[in-house]
Design a protein around this motif. Structure first.
Motif, short mmCIF file in Angstrom:
data_model
loop_
_atom_site.label_atom_id
_atom_site.label_comp_id
_atom_site.label_asym_id
_atom_site.label_seq_id
_atom_site.Cartn_x
_atom_site.Cartn_y
_atom_site.Cartn_z
N ALA A 28 10.36 -8.38 2.25
CA ALA A 28 9.34 -9.18 1.56
C ALA A 28 7.97 -8.52 1.71
O ALA A 28 7.19 -8.46 0.75
CB ALA A 28 9.31 -10.60 2.12
N GLY A 29 7.70 -8.01 2.90
CA GLY A 29 6.42 -7.33 3.13
C GLY A 29 6.27 -6.09 2.26
O GLY A 29 5.19 -5.83 1.71
N ILE A 30 7.35 -5.33 2.13
CA ILE A 30 7.30 -4.13 1.28
C ILE A 30 7.12 -4.54 -0.18
O ILE A 30 6.37 -3.90 -0.92
CB ILE A 30 8.56 -3.26 1.47
N ALA A 31 7.77 -5.62 -0.60
CA ALA A 31 7.58 -6.10 -1.98
C ALA A 31 6.14 -6.52 -2.21
O ALA A 31 5.54 -6.20 -3.24
CB ALA A 31 8.54 -7.26 -2.26
N VAL A 32 5.55 -7.22 -1.25
CA VAL A 32 4.15 -7.62 -1.36
C VAL A 32 3.26 -6.37 -1.44
O VAL A 32 2.36 -6.29 -2.28
CB VAL A 32 3.74 -8.51 -0.17
N PHE A 33 3.54 -5.40 -0.58
CA PHE A 33 2.77 -4.16 -0.60
C PHE A 33 2.84 -3.50 -1.98
O PHE A 33 1.83 -3.11 -2.55
CB PHE A 33 3.27 -3.19 0.47
N LYS A 34 4.06 -3.38 -2.53
CA LYS A 34 4.22 -2.71 -3.83
C LYS A 34 3.46 -3.43 -4.93
O LYS A 34 2.79 -2.80 -5.75
CB LYS A 34 5.71 -2.61 -4.18
N ILE A 35 3.54 -4.75 -4.95
CA ILE A 35 2.87 -5.52 -6.00
C ILE A 35 1.35 -5.42 -5.84
O ILE A 35 0.63 -5.19 -6.82
CB ILE A 35 3.36 -6.97 -6.00
N ALA A 36 0.86 -5.57 -4.62
CA ALA A 36 -0.58 -5.45 -4.38
C ALA A 36 -1.07 -4.04 -4.72
O ALA A 36 -2.15 -3.88 -5.30
CB ALA A 36 -0.90 -5.80 -2.92
N PHE A 37 -0.26 -3.04 -4.39
CA PHE A 37 -0.63 -1.65 -4.66
C PHE A 37 -0.75 -1.40 -6.16
O PHE A 37 -1.73 -0.80 -6.62
CB PHE A 37 0.41 -0.71 -4.04
N VAL A 38 0.21 -1.86 -6.94
CA VAL A 38 0.16 -1.67 -8.39
C VAL A 38 -1.07 -2.37 -8.97
O VAL A 38 -1.76 -1.83 -9.83
CB VAL A 38 1.46 -2.18 -9.05
N ARG A 39 -1.35 -3.57 -8.49
CA ARG A 39 -2.54 -4.28 -8.96
C ARG A 39 -3.81 -3.52 -8.59
O ARG A 39 -4.73 -3.40 -9.40
CB ARG A 39 -2.58 -5.69 -8.37
N TRP A 40 -3.84 -2.99 -7.37
CA TRP A 40 -5.03 -2.31 -6.87
C TRP A 40 -5.32 -1.02 -7.64
O TRP A 40 -6.46 -0.77 -8.01
CB TRP A 40 -4.87 -2.04 -5.38
N ILE A 41 -4.29 -0.20 -7.87
CA ILE A 41 -4.56 1.05 -8.58
C ILE A 41 -4.92 0.80 -10.03
O ILE A 41 -5.55 1.63 -10.66
CB ILE A 41 -3.41 2.09 -8.48
N GLY A 42 -4.58 -0.38 -10.54
CA GLY A 42 -4.93 -0.73 -11.91
C GLY A 42 -6.36 -1.24 -12.05
O GLY A 42 -6.89 -1.30 -13.16
N GLU A 43 -6.98 -1.62 -10.93
CA GLU A 43 -8.35 -2.12 -10.99
C GLU A 43 -9.33 -0.97 -11.11
O GLU A 43 -9.19 0.04 -10.42
CB GLU A 43 -8.68 -2.94 -9.73
N THR A 44 -10.31 -1.13 -11.96
CA THR A 44 -11.30 -0.08 -12.14
C THR A 44 -12.55 -0.30 -11.29
O THR A 44 -13.38 0.59 -11.18
CB THR A 44 -11.72 0.02 -13.61
N ASP A 45 -12.67 -1.46 -10.68
CA ASP A 45 -13.90 -1.77 -9.93
C ASP A 45 -13.77 -1.50 -8.43
O ASP A 45 -14.49 -2.09 -7.64
CB ASP A 45 -14.32 -3.21 -10.17
N GLN A 46 -12.85 -0.59 -8.05
CA GLN A 46 -12.65 -0.26 -6.63
C GLN A 46 -12.39 -1.54 -5.83
O GLN A 46 -13.00 -1.79 -4.81
CB GLN A 46 -13.86 0.49 -6.07
N GLY A 47 -11.46 -2.37 -6.32
CA GLY A 47 -11.14 -3.64 -5.69
C GLY A 47 -10.72 -3.50 -4.23
O GLY A 47 -10.39 -2.43 -3.75
N ASP A 48 -10.75 -4.62 -3.55
CA ASP A 48 -10.43 -4.69 -2.14
C ASP A 48 -8.92 -4.83 -1.97
O ASP A 48 -8.34 -5.87 -2.30
CB ASP A 48 -11.17 -5.88 -1.52
N PHE A 49 -8.28 -3.77 -1.47
CA PHE A 49 -6.83 -3.77 -1.30
C PHE A 49 -6.38 -4.85 -0.33
O PHE A 49 -5.38 -5.53 -0.56
CB PHE A 49 -6.35 -2.39 -0.85
#
Length: 188
Positions: A149-170
Motif C-alpha cells: 500500500a505504501g509503494i502504491a501511495v508513493f507511485k501515485i503521489a510521484f506521478v502527481r508530483w512530476i506532473g505539477e509545474t509549480d514545484q509542488g510539495d512531494f
C-alpha cells in the motif's frame, strides 16, 4: 571540459540524461555519453556497468531513507502511519531535483525495458519495506499489505508530483494520497 575536472560521475549522469531526452535511450551510445561529458568510455565504465545504470544506480538512497524512516518511527505509530512518516521523510530526496526527476521519468516511460527495470526496483523497495516492518514487530500479512500500500501511495503521489509545474510539495502529496487511501478503506 577535461578528464581531470571533478565530478565525472555527475557529468556523465547529466550528459546521459540530456542525450536520452534528445535522441532516445536506445539510440544513445556510451561513447556519445562520454564525449558529451568530456570524458572517455573507460571513465564511463569506472562509474557505471552499462548505460541503464545511469538511471538505476546500485545504491538506492530512496530505499535507505524509507527503511531508516520506518526504523526510526515512534513505536506507538500504527504501521501505516509509520510508512507515511517514512515516505514523507524520503520526499526531500526529490524536492530539489524535480526537473531532473521529471526528465528521468520521461526517459523511463518511453522505454519498455526501462519500465520493467523500474518495476523491479519498486518490488525490491517493497521487499525491503516489508522486512523493516517485520523488524518493528508487524506480523504477516499486515507487513506485506502495508508495504505494498505504501509503494502504491508513493507511485501515485510521484506521478502527481512530476506532473505539477509549480514545484509542488512531494511530502504534501504523499500525505494527501495516504489520506485518500484511508478514506477509501474506511468506506468513504
Amino acid at each position: 571540459m577535461g578528464r581531470w575536472e571533478p565530478n565525472a560521475r555527475g557529468r556523465l549522469e547529466q550528459a546521459a540524461l540530456e542525450l536520452y531526452s534528445e535522441q532516445g535511450f536506445e539510440e544513445t551510445t556510451v561513447k556519445e555519453i562520454a564525449q558529451r561529458a568530456g570524458l572517455t568510455e573507460r571513465t564511463f565504465f569506472r562509474h557505471f556497468t552499462d548505460k541503464r545504470e545511469v538511471l538505476f544506480p546500485h545504491s538506492n538512497p530512496l530505499q535507505e531513507f524509507i527503511v531508516t524512516g520506518l526504523v526510526g518511527a515512534p513505536e506507538s505509530a500504527a504501521p501505516i502511519d509509520a510508512m507515511a512518516m517514512a515516505l514523507e521523510a524520503a520526499s526531500g530526496l526529490f524536492q530539489e531535483r524535480q526537473e531532473v526527476v521529471r526528465r528521468r521519468q520521461a526517459v523511463v516511460s518511453a522505454n519498455p525495458e526501462l519500465q520493467e527495470r523500474e518495476l523491479i526496483k519498486l518490488a525490491s523497495l517493497a521487499s525491503a519495506v516489508t522486512d523493516a516492518l517485520r523488524g518493528r514487530g508487524v506480523e504477516e500479512p499486515a507487513a506485506s499489505l502495508v508495504a505494498e500500500a505504501g509503494i502504491a501511495v508513493f507511485k501515485i503521489a510521484f506521478v502527481r508530483w512530476i506532473g505539477e509545474t509549480d514545484q509542488g510539495d512531494f511530502a504534501r502529496l504523499v500525505r494527501d494520497t495516504f489520506d485518500e487511501l484511508k478514506t477509501v478503506t474506511a468506506g468513504g
